[in-house]
Design an enzyme around this catalytic site. Structure first.
Site, short mmCIF file in Angstrom:
data_model
loop_
_atom_site.label_atom_id
_atom_site.label_comp_id
_atom_site.label_asym_id
_atom_site.label_seq_id
_atom_site.Cartn_x
_atom_site.Cartn_y
_atom_site.Cartn_z
N TRP A 190 0.83 -1.22 0.00
CA TRP A 190 0.00 0.00 0.00
C TRP A 190 0.86 1.26 0.00
O TRP A 190 0.49 2.27 -0.60
CB TRP A 190 -0.99 0.00 1.18
CG TRP A 190 -0.39 0.21 2.54
CD1 TRP A 190 0.06 -0.75 3.39
CD2 TRP A 190 -0.18 1.47 3.21
NE1 TRP A 190 0.54 -0.18 4.55
CE2 TRP A 190 0.40 1.18 4.46
CE3 TRP A 190 -0.41 2.80 2.88
CZ2 TRP A 190 0.76 2.16 5.38
CZ3 TRP A 190 -0.07 3.80 3.80
CH2 TRP A 190 0.51 3.46 5.02
N GLN A 285 8.04 -0.39 17.73
CA GLN A 285 8.04 -0.89 16.36
C GLN A 285 6.87 -0.32 15.55
O GLN A 285 5.79 -0.15 16.11
CB GLN A 285 7.86 -2.42 16.37
CG GLN A 285 8.91 -3.18 17.12
CD GLN A 285 10.21 -3.29 16.32
OE1 GLN A 285 10.22 -3.20 15.09
NE2 GLN A 285 11.30 -3.45 17.02
N SER A 287 4.10 -0.89 12.31
CA SER A 287 3.47 -2.06 11.69
C SER A 287 4.03 -2.26 10.28
O SER A 287 4.09 -3.38 9.79
CB SER A 287 1.96 -1.88 11.58
OG SER A 287 1.37 -1.82 12.84
N TYR A 288 4.39 -1.14 9.64
CA TYR A 288 4.82 -1.18 8.24
C TYR A 288 6.26 -0.68 8.16
O TYR A 288 6.53 0.47 8.52
CB TYR A 288 3.88 -0.33 7.38
CG TYR A 288 2.45 -0.77 7.54
CD1 TYR A 288 1.96 -1.86 6.82
CD2 TYR A 288 1.60 -0.14 8.44
CE1 TYR A 288 0.65 -2.30 7.00
CE2 TYR A 288 0.29 -0.57 8.61
CZ TYR A 288 -0.18 -1.64 7.90
OH TYR A 288 -1.47 -2.08 8.07
N LEU A 291 9.98 3.74 6.13
CA LEU A 291 9.98 4.89 7.04
C LEU A 291 8.84 5.87 6.76
O LEU A 291 8.65 6.31 5.62
CB LEU A 291 11.31 5.64 6.99
CG LEU A 291 11.46 6.61 8.18
CD1 LEU A 291 11.83 5.85 9.45
CD2 LEU A 291 12.45 7.70 7.88
N HIS A 292 8.08 6.18 7.79
CA HIS A 292 7.01 7.17 7.69
C HIS A 292 6.91 7.91 9.02
O HIS A 292 7.29 7.38 10.07
CB HIS A 292 5.67 6.49 7.33
CG HIS A 292 5.29 5.39 8.25
ND1 HIS A 292 5.73 4.10 8.10
CD2 HIS A 292 4.51 5.39 9.36
CE1 HIS A 292 5.24 3.35 9.06
NE2 HIS A 292 4.49 4.11 9.85
P1 M7G Z 1 2.67 2.25 11.77
O1 M7G Z 1 3.44 2.99 12.80
O2 M7G Z 1 3.47 1.46 10.77
O3 M7G Z 1 1.67 1.22 12.41
O4 M7G Z 1 1.78 3.34 11.05
P2 M7G Z 1 0.28 1.31 13.14
O5 M7G Z 1 -0.77 1.07 12.06
O6 M7G Z 1 0.33 0.14 14.08
O7 M7G Z 1 0.18 2.63 13.80
C1 M7G Z 1 1.15 3.12 9.84
C2 M7G Z 1 0.09 4.19 9.66
O8 M7G Z 1 -0.42 4.06 8.34
C3 M7G Z 1 -1.09 4.02 10.61
O9 M7G Z 1 -1.35 5.24 11.26
C4 M7G Z 1 -2.23 3.55 9.69
O10 M7G Z 1 -3.49 4.05 10.10
C5 M7G Z 1 -1.84 4.13 8.36
N1 M7G Z 1 -2.29 3.35 7.21
C6 M7G Z 1 -2.29 2.01 7.09
N2 M7G Z 1 -2.73 1.65 5.86
C7 M7G Z 1 -2.83 0.28 5.40
C8 M7G Z 1 -3.02 2.79 5.17
C9 M7G Z 1 -3.49 3.05 3.85
O11 M7G Z 1 -3.76 2.16 3.03
N3 M7G Z 1 -3.62 4.36 3.52
C10 M7G Z 1 -3.34 5.39 4.40
N4 M7G Z 1 -3.52 6.64 3.99
N5 M7G Z 1 -2.90 5.16 5.65
C11 M7G Z 1 -2.74 3.88 6.04
#
Ligand code: M7G
Length: 352
Positions: A190, A285, A287-288, A291-292
């Site tokens: 994604w 950690q 989830s993805y 880096l974001h």
């Molecule tokens: P993270 O820190 O990797 O994990 O953040 P977390 O989900 O446990 O917080 C990933 C962030 O990406 C989260 O705030 C999710 O809500 C957001 N996110 C996840 N997905 C699959 C998507 C998506 O498809 N589109 C958008 N715009 N945000 C997403």
């Protein structure tokens, strides 16, 4: 059977008006209370977003209610206070996680809410009375997120669970965490879809296209963009080889400073929120593992903004300035849920 990890999360937003940049600051003081109409009622969602196809983000328009035949197998988690419920079930024989969340009441809808609703008296006592207000359907929407096909890992992610704090030394990262995340982490398809404009292209608020220090800024899918009270944006960097905070070195300072500076500028311009109203952080950690950076409104208690998981970007920058190898060498602490496979690995290694 659970779906493959390339499964796409569909964000089905019930007919929502996305903020125009001129009106973005209007809900600065909007009420935080959520609507609570009392009954679950029909979902009546309209698929406004598009359904990515084959996991590569190519999109096809979809209308109708894909959840009309949804079969619930379990409620994974719910919160009466947050007005949110996480459900595991099946959509056409595929495992799915559905998240239903009542959205905040918008200040700009109050006139219509008062004039266009039906009011049913529940009780009256002296100067006190309570009612059930039945709002027009478009003011009573439920933000709905669908993950389908959902993997077992998705189901676990949304399940209510006890957490345990893990202590990860630099050696633990190399011998336990890294091998685990290389095999077991969520797909970042994604993220690549966003970077390649194959999905959510119309939601991108800003892009710095530089391959080294550039990034995209877009709304996190947890935010319905109707009020700034719960503002939640993500900055996704163009560089693809930085998995997480652990990989950051002083060479990444220009990237991090650029994300912080330009992210703040964009949010000030668009939403009239100064940096002093923002919480800008990374999860460890995550989830993805691409880096974001999370940008949320300071007063909003976003999931995962606690000290055990969120690292302020300003602190990260300072730590790297004082020690270029700070995140390579430090012991880091983070919570893991009881059934997280990584927790099992730490236990096996006798670390818990
Ligand atoms: P993270 O820190 O990797 O994990 O953040 P977390 O989900 O446990 O917080 C990933 C962030 O990406 C989260 O705030 C999710 O809500 C957001 N996110 C996840 N997905 C699959 C998507 C998506 O498809 N589109 C958008 N715009 N945000 C997403």
């Amino acid at each position: 059977m659970f779906g493959s990890e390339s499964g796409i999360e569909w964000d089905i937003l019930s007919t929502q008006t996305i903020f125009g940049s001129s009106s973005r600051n209007m809900a600065e003081s909007a009420a935080k209370r959520r609507t609570d109409s009392g009954g679950s009622g029909d979902l009546n969602v309209e698929v406004k977003k598009l359904k990515p196809d084959h996991g590569d983000g190519r999109q096809e328009a979809e209308s109708g209610n894909i959840l009309s035949a949804f079969k619930t197998s379990a409620v994974l988690n719910d919160s009466a206070r947050e007005k949110i419920i996480f459900i595991h079930g099946k959509v056409a024989d595929q495992d799915a996680v559905v998240i239903l969340e009542k959205t905040p009441i918008r200040q700009d809808s109050l006139d219509e809410l008062f004039s266009g609703s039906t009011l049913k008296l529940e009780m009256r006592n002296d100067i006190y009375s309570t009612y059930r207000l039945q709002a027009p359907p478009h003011l009573n929407e439920i933000k709905t997120t669908v993950v389908c096909p959902a993997t077992e890992k998705h189901v676990k992610k949304y399940q209510r669970q006890e957490s345990f704090l893990v202590e990860e030394t630099a050696e633990d990262y190399q011998s336990i965490t890294l091998p685990y995340i290389q095999k077991q982490s969520f797909s970042v398809q994604w993220v690549y879809n966003v970077l390649e404009k194959k999905a959510e292209a119309e939601r991108i608020l800003y892009e710095d296209p530089d391959p080294q220090v550039g990034f995209l800024l877009l709304p996190d899918f947890k935010w319905d963009q109707k009020q700034v009270d719960d503002l939640y944006l993500l900055a996704i960097v163009h560089q693809r080889n930085i998995k997480s905070l652990r990989d950051l070195r002083s060479e990444h300072l220009p990237l991090l400073q650029n994300v912080l500076q330009k992210g703040k500028e964009q949010i000030l311009q668009r939403y009239k929120l100064p940096a002093s109203q923002l919480r800008v952080y990374l999860h460890y950690q995550p989830s993805y593992y691409h880096l974001h950076v999370h940008f949320t409104k300071l007063g909003y208690e976003a999931p995962g903004c606690g000290v055990e998981r969120a690292h302020l970007l300003t602190d990260v920058i300072q730590n790297l300035q004082s020690d270029p190898r700070y995140y390579e060498t430090r012991t880091l602490y983070f919570p893991l849920r009881a059934d997280d496979g990584l927790l099992g690995k730490f236990k096996e290694a006798g670390k818990l």
